[in-house]
Structures are given as C-alpha cells and as structure tokens.
Design an enzyme around this catalytic site. Sequence first.
Site, mmCIF file in Angstrom:
data_model
loop_
_atom_site.group_PDB
_atom_site.id
_atom_site.type_symbol
_atom_site.label_atom_id
_atom_site.label_comp_id
_atom_site.label_asym_id
_atom_site.label_seq_id
_atom_site.Cartn_x
_atom_site.Cartn_y
_atom_site.Cartn_z
ATOM 1 N N ASN A 1 13.668 -7.013 -5.510
ATOM 2 C CA ASN A 1 13.165 -6.664 -4.175
ATOM 3 C C ASN A 1 11.642 -6.686 -4.186
ATOM 4 O O ASN A 1 11.020 -6.418 -5.206
ATOM 5 C CB ASN A 1 13.650 -5.255 -3.810
ATOM 6 C CG ASN A 1 13.180 -4.794 -2.452
ATOM 7 O OD1 ASN A 1 13.299 -5.518 -1.454
ATOM 8 N ND2 ASN A 1 12.635 -3.590 -2.385
ATOM 9 N N HIS B 1 8.409 -4.830 -2.400
ATOM 10 C CA HIS B 1 8.051 -3.670 -1.580
ATOM 11 C C HIS B 1 6.539 -3.680 -1.361
ATOM 12 O O HIS B 1 5.779 -3.865 -2.308
ATOM 13 C CB HIS B 1 8.486 -2.372 -2.268
ATOM 14 C CG HIS B 1 8.210 -1.171 -1.435
ATOM 15 N ND1 HIS B 1 9.014 -0.814 -0.364
ATOM 16 C CD2 HIS B 1 7.193 -0.276 -1.469
ATOM 17 C CE1 HIS B 1 8.502 0.263 0.208
ATOM 18 N NE2 HIS B 1 7.408 0.606 -0.439
ATOM 19 N N THR C 1 18.239 -1.065 -8.206
ATOM 20 C CA THR C 1 19.281 -0.199 -8.760
ATOM 21 C C THR C 1 19.687 0.773 -7.652
ATOM 22 O O THR C 1 19.212 0.645 -6.527
ATOM 23 C CB THR C 1 18.748 0.569 -9.992
ATOM 24 O OG1 THR C 1 17.539 1.242 -9.609
ATOM 25 C CG2 THR C 1 18.462 -0.374 -11.155
ATOM 26 N N ASP D 1 14.175 1.891 -4.070
ATOM 27 C CA ASP D 1 12.852 1.559 -4.639
ATOM 28 C C ASP D 1 12.618 2.193 -6.011
ATOM 29 O O ASP D 1 11.478 2.403 -6.424
ATOM 30 C CB ASP D 1 11.705 1.968 -3.682
ATOM 31 C CG ASP D 1 11.765 1.230 -2.349
ATOM 32 O OD1 ASP D 1 12.251 0.093 -2.319
ATOM 33 O OD2 ASP D 1 11.328 1.800 -1.339
ATOM 34 N N GLU E 1 2.125 -10.048 -1.980
ATOM 35 C CA GLU E 1 3.556 -10.365 -1.887
ATOM 36 C C GLU E 1 3.864 -11.840 -2.114
ATOM 37 O O GLU E 1 4.753 -12.187 -2.890
ATOM 38 C CB GLU E 1 4.093 -9.947 -0.523
ATOM 39 C CG GLU E 1 4.024 -8.456 -0.296
ATOM 40 C CD GLU E 1 4.662 -8.049 1.013
ATOM 41 O OE1 GLU E 1 5.743 -8.534 1.342
ATOM 42 O OE2 GLU E 1 4.048 -7.229 1.728
HETATM 43 C C1 GRF Z 1 7.366 -7.555 3.690
HETATM 44 O O1 GRF Z 1 6.238 -6.762 3.870
HETATM 45 C C2 GRF Z 1 8.185 -7.014 2.555
HETATM 46 O O2 GRF Z 1 7.429 -6.489 1.510
HETATM 47 C C3 GRF Z 1 8.950 -5.932 3.223
HETATM 48 O O3 GRF Z 1 9.272 -6.460 4.491
HETATM 49 C C4 GRF Z 1 8.313 -7.436 4.870
HETATM 50 C C5 GRF Z 1 9.049 -8.717 5.165
HETATM 51 O O4 GRF Z 1 8.230 -9.697 5.699
HETATM 52 N N1 GRF Z 1 10.051 -5.481 2.401
HETATM 53 P P1 GRF Z 1 8.749 -11.187 5.836
HETATM 54 O O5 GRF Z 1 10.064 -11.153 6.569
HETATM 55 O O6 GRF Z 1 8.893 -11.766 4.454
HETATM 56 O O7 GRF Z 1 7.700 -11.892 6.622
#
Ligand code: GRF
Length: 213
Positions: free
Chosen positions: A108, A110, A147, A151, A181
Amino acid sequence: MLRVVVLVSGGGTNLQAIIDAVAAGSVTNVELVGVLSNNKTVKSLERARKAGIPAVSVSPKDFADREDFHRALLAAVDGFRPDLIVLAGFLVAVPRQMLQRYEGRIINIHPSLIPSFCGVGYYGLRVHERALERGVKVTGATVHFVTEGMDEGPIIAQKAVYVEEGDTPEILQRRVMEQAEWVLLPRAIDDIANGRIRMEAGKCVSTRQVEAR
Ligand code: GRF
C-alpha cells in the site's frame, strides 16, 4: 514476470506512475495483469484501458451486504492470478480472507511518514489537512506491506517532503505525490519483482537500503 494487480478508488495518478514506469523500463520483470476499482466511474479504469490492461469495477453498491461484496472482490482479484496486489489509493479495508490468501503479497502507499498521520480516518486529503493543522515541517509518503492493522504493516520505503509556507492541503498533497508517491511505489514494485524486497516473518527484508537510492 511478476503478475501485478492494482486496486484503486480514485483518480489513479499512482496507477499512472506504475504504468509509465513499466512502459519506460524503470520497472522490470512485471506484467500489469489487471486494475480493479470499487468505484465505477473513476478515471483509473480509463487509464488502465488506455494502457491495454484489463480493468474491472466491483462496487459495494451492487451487493446486498459487505460479505457478498468481499466475496466478489476476492473472486475478481483471484481471477487475475496475481503474485502481487498493489493498493494505489484503494479506500476499501482489505477483507481478512484476502489478507490471509495473499499474505506478504499486498502493498500500500500512504501519503505520510508512518507512524504519523495514519490509521483509521487518515486517508486522502485529510492526511494533509491534519499534517498542516499540526504544523509539521516535514511530511512524506510510505510504502508498506499490508497486514491486519490499518497502516501497521512492515515498512518498505519512505521519502520525506518539506512543507512550505502557504501550503494548502491540495498543494501539499500534490507535492507529496510528485516528490514521493510516484517515485516510491514503482520502485517498491521493481524491488519486489526483482527479488530485492520481501516480507518474511512479519518483517520487510531487503538486500540493501532502498531508501538510500
Ligand atoms: C494517494 O495520495 C495515495 O497515497 C492515497 O490516496 C491517493 C490516491 O491518489 N492512498 P491517486 O488515485 O493515485 O491519484
């Protein structure tokens, strides 16, 4: 080739980053075999189809109860025969059965430096709103194995991002996406696909410090 399924709920910019990284060859040994959304109208499905990836939606609205929805979700995921499930902005809590079946094979992203601003209620823009409210000077993003605790799974990689004067939640969200990200998530997939990272006995085991790259 690692068979990867991406689960999404929203715009899918993280999904796009993965698609682009695979196309550019910066993520190797990966086949994107499917995209699944819990929402019918999202842009993510369009992004997937444009890239020639089978895309499906499984919406809770189409099922009588949560159990039926979970069953359908799991069946759809199973149908892709994935080696790795990537939650890229997937806002549904992963059903226990899926966690058990795919133990160590779900990751995931975050949008904070876990353990700050995470857990129940911390998703999307809210994470950045809380970070600004608290006045932190540095935030970032975390990729982790999934898990049971929200988070709480072993951390794979983190990247820090500076908060700047005058940031709004939207501006900060965008900077965290761009600087952290979209970089971290494709890299983590590449590391798993190439055997540099795995989950073992509830820990993230790496053959080198991925954060240092
Ligand atoms: C991202 O900020 C991600 O970290 C969070 O939700 C958002 C999703 O954005 N879990 P996208 O759909 O990838 O544009």
